[in-house]
Design a protein around this motif. Structure first.
Motif, PDB file in Angstrom:
ATOM      1  N   ALA A 119      39.670  33.037  46.181  1.00  0.00           N
ATOM      2  CA  ALA A 119      38.147  33.677  44.624  1.00  0.00           C
ATOM      3  C   ALA A 119      38.614  34.900  44.699  1.00  0.00           C
ATOM      4  O   ALA A 119      38.428  35.345  43.697  1.00  0.00           O
ATOM      5  CB  ALA A 119      37.033  33.499  46.452  1.00  0.00           C
ATOM      6  N   LYS A 120      39.158  35.978  45.345  1.00  0.00           N
ATOM      7  CA  LYS A 120      39.953  37.025  45.262  1.00  0.00           C
ATOM      8  C   LYS A 120      40.489  36.967  43.960  1.00  0.00           C
ATOM      9  O   LYS A 120      40.233  37.808  43.066  1.00  0.00           O
ATOM     10  CB  LYS A 120      40.281  38.550  46.313  1.00  0.00           C
ATOM     11  CG  LYS A 120      39.926  39.864  46.614  1.00  0.00           C
ATOM     12  CD  LYS A 120      40.539  40.850  47.062  1.00  0.00           C
ATOM     13  CE  LYS A 120      40.751  41.981  46.920  1.00  0.00           C
ATOM     14  NZ  LYS A 120      40.730  42.938  47.854  1.00  0.00           N
ATOM     15  N   GLY A 121      41.315  36.350  44.745  1.00  0.00           N
ATOM     16  CA  GLY A 121      42.730  35.702  43.365  1.00  0.00           C
ATOM     17  C   GLY A 121      42.290  35.816  41.819  1.00  0.00           C
ATOM     18  O   GLY A 121      42.915  36.566  40.532  1.00  0.00           O
ATOM     19  N   ARG A 122      40.783  34.906  42.227  1.00  0.00           N
ATOM     20  CA  ARG A 122      40.330  34.558  40.949  1.00  0.00           C
ATOM     21  C   ARG A 122      39.593  35.396  39.678  1.00  0.00           C
ATOM     22  O   ARG A 122      38.894  35.192  39.262  1.00  0.00           O
ATOM     23  CB  ARG A 122      40.318  33.111  40.800  1.00  0.00           C
ATOM     24  CG  ARG A 122      41.192  32.042  41.057  1.00  0.00           C
ATOM     25  CD  ARG A 122      40.824  31.247  41.214  1.00  0.00           C
ATOM     26  NE  ARG A 122      40.247  30.039  39.906  1.00  0.00           N
ATOM     27  CZ  ARG A 122      40.281  29.733  38.613  1.00  0.00           C
ATOM     28  NH1 ARG A 122      41.333  29.883  38.736  1.00  0.00           N
ATOM     29  NH2 ARG A 122      39.469  29.659  38.263  1.00  0.00           N
ATOM     30  N   GLY A 123      39.020  36.544  40.805  1.00  0.00           N
ATOM     31  CA  GLY A 123      37.950  37.262  40.601  1.00  0.00           C
ATOM     32  C   GLY A 123      36.096  36.613  40.746  1.00  0.00           C
ATOM     33  O   GLY A 123      35.722  36.814  39.947  1.00  0.00           O
ATOM     34  N   GLN A 124      36.036  35.778  41.376  1.00  0.00           N
ATOM     35  CA  GLN A 124      35.170  35.105  41.797  1.00  0.00           C
ATOM     36  C   GLN A 124      34.753  35.563  43.291  1.00  0.00           C
ATOM     37  O   GLN A 124      35.629  35.831  44.100  1.00  0.00           O
ATOM     38  CB  GLN A 124      35.376  33.715  41.892  1.00  0.00           C
ATOM     39  CG  GLN A 124      35.824  33.370  40.397  1.00  0.00           C
ATOM     40  CD  GLN A 124      36.321  31.547  40.696  1.00  0.00           C
ATOM     41  OE1 GLN A 124      36.668  30.952  40.774  1.00  0.00           O
ATOM     42  NE2 GLN A 124      35.177  30.787  39.819  1.00  0.00           N
ATOM     43  N   ALA A 176      31.007  32.143  46.530  1.00  0.00           N
ATOM     44  CA  ALA A 176      30.072  30.604  45.994  1.00  0.00           C
ATOM     45  C   ALA A 176      30.362  30.630  45.020  1.00  0.00           C
ATOM     46  O   ALA A 176      30.029  29.106  45.428  1.00  0.00           O
ATOM     47  CB  ALA A 176      28.728  30.982  46.653  1.00  0.00           C
ATOM     48  N   ASP A 177      31.092  31.017  44.534  1.00  0.00           N
ATOM     49  CA  ASP A 177      31.812  30.348  42.686  1.00  0.00           C
ATOM     50  C   ASP A 177      32.868  29.698  42.817  1.00  0.00           C
ATOM     51  O   ASP A 177      33.219  28.922  42.413  1.00  0.00           O
ATOM     52  CB  ASP A 177      31.592  31.443  41.873  1.00  0.00           C
ATOM     53  CG  ASP A 177      30.286  32.057  41.815  1.00  0.00           C
ATOM     54  OD1 ASP A 177      28.782  31.663  41.778  1.00  0.00           O
ATOM     55  OD2 ASP A 177      29.941  33.600  40.662  1.00  0.00           O
ATOM     56  N   ARG A 226      35.762  24.806  42.774  1.00  0.00           N
ATOM     57  CA  ARG A 226      36.433  23.706  43.224  1.00  0.00           C
ATOM     58  C   ARG A 226      35.870  22.011  43.622  1.00  0.00           C
ATOM     59  O   ARG A 226      36.992  21.402  43.058  1.00  0.00           O
ATOM     60  CB  ARG A 226      37.555  24.506  45.065  1.00  0.00           C
ATOM     61  CG  ARG A 226      37.816  25.929  44.594  1.00  0.00           C
ATOM     62  CD  ARG A 226      39.257  25.485  43.803  1.00  0.00           C
ATOM     63  NE  ARG A 226      39.132  26.141  43.054  1.00  0.00           N
ATOM     64  CZ  ARG A 226      40.240  25.760  41.350  1.00  0.00           C
ATOM     65  NH1 ARG A 226      40.489  24.705  41.878  1.00  0.00           N
ATOM     66  NH2 ARG A 226      39.967  26.060  40.734  1.00  0.00           N
ATOM     67  N   ARG A 227      34.670  22.791  43.884  1.00  0.00           N
ATOM     68  CA  ARG A 227      34.163  21.235  44.030  1.00  0.00           C
ATOM     69  C   ARG A 227      34.588  20.499  42.890  1.00  0.00           C
ATOM     70  O   ARG A 227      34.389  18.969  42.751  1.00  0.00           O
ATOM     71  CB  ARG A 227      33.006  21.159  45.038  1.00  0.00           C
ATOM     72  CG  ARG A 227      33.270  21.913  46.269  1.00  0.00           C
ATOM     73  CD  ARG A 227      31.707  21.566  47.051  1.00  0.00           C
ATOM     74  NE  ARG A 227      31.618  21.629  48.834  1.00  0.00           N
ATOM     75  CZ  ARG A 227      31.652  23.293  49.063  1.00  0.00           C
ATOM     76  NH1 ARG A 227      30.748  24.134  47.689  1.00  0.00           N
ATOM     77  NH2 ARG A 227      31.476  23.453  50.260  1.00  0.00           N
TER      78      ARG A 227
END
Length: 127
Positions: free
Chosen positions: A102-107, A110-111, A116-117
Motif C-alpha cells: 500500500a505504501k509503495g502505491r501511495g494508498q 483499505a484502498d 487487489r480484490r
C-alpha cells in the motif's frame, strides 16, 4: 529456435521497480545484512530496545539509518537492499507485506486491498 509469440501488451513503467545492478548490490550489502539479521529474535529485541545502537553495530551509514528510521522501502530498494531482506525485517520494522504494498502505491491499506480484490476477481485464489 523457438520464438515468443505471446503478446503481453505495451511495456509500462512500474512505480517502485528498481533494476538491481552490481553497483546497487554492493552499496546495499550492509543494509541487506542488517535487514536479514532481523530474523533473529535477539536482533529484533535489540533493535526494539535501541534502534540506533543496533544499526550502528552493523556500521550503517546515516543515509542507511534514515532509510530504516523512515521505513522508506522504495528508498531501501533503490539503495540496493534485497526485497527479500526487507520482507524478513518486516516484523521488526512493524509492518506487513500488505502495508508495504500500500505504501509503495501511495494508498491506504483499505484502498490497496479493495483494489487487489477487484483486480483478482474471478481468480482461483482470494485475498
Amino acid at each position: 529456435m523457438a520464438t515468443n509469440t505471446c503478446d503481453l501488451g505495451p511495456r509500462m513503467p512500474l512505480r517502485g521497480l528498481v533494476r538491481m545492478t552490481p553497483e546497487r548490490a554492493r552499496r546495499g550489502y550492509r543494509l541487506t545484512c542488517f535487514l536479514t539479521s532481523m530474523r533473529d529474535p535477539a536482533a529484533r529485541a535489540a533493535f526494539r530496545a535501541d534502534p540506533q545502537a543496533s544499526m550502528a553495530a552493523f556500521g550503517l551509514s546515516e543515509a542507511e539509518c534514515a532509510l530504516v528510521r523512515n521505513r522508506d522501502y522504495d528508498g531501501m530498494l533503490d539503495w540496493g537492499a534485497s526485497n527479500v531482506a526487507i520482507g524478513k525485517a518486516s516484523p521488526a520494522l512493524g509492518t506487513t507485506l500488505v502495508e508495504r504494498g500500500a505504501k509503495g502505491r501511495g494508498q491506504t491499506v483499505a484502498d490497496f486491498m479493495t483494489e487487489r480484490r477487484a483486480r483478482n476477481e474471478g481468480q482461483a485464489w482470494r485475498f
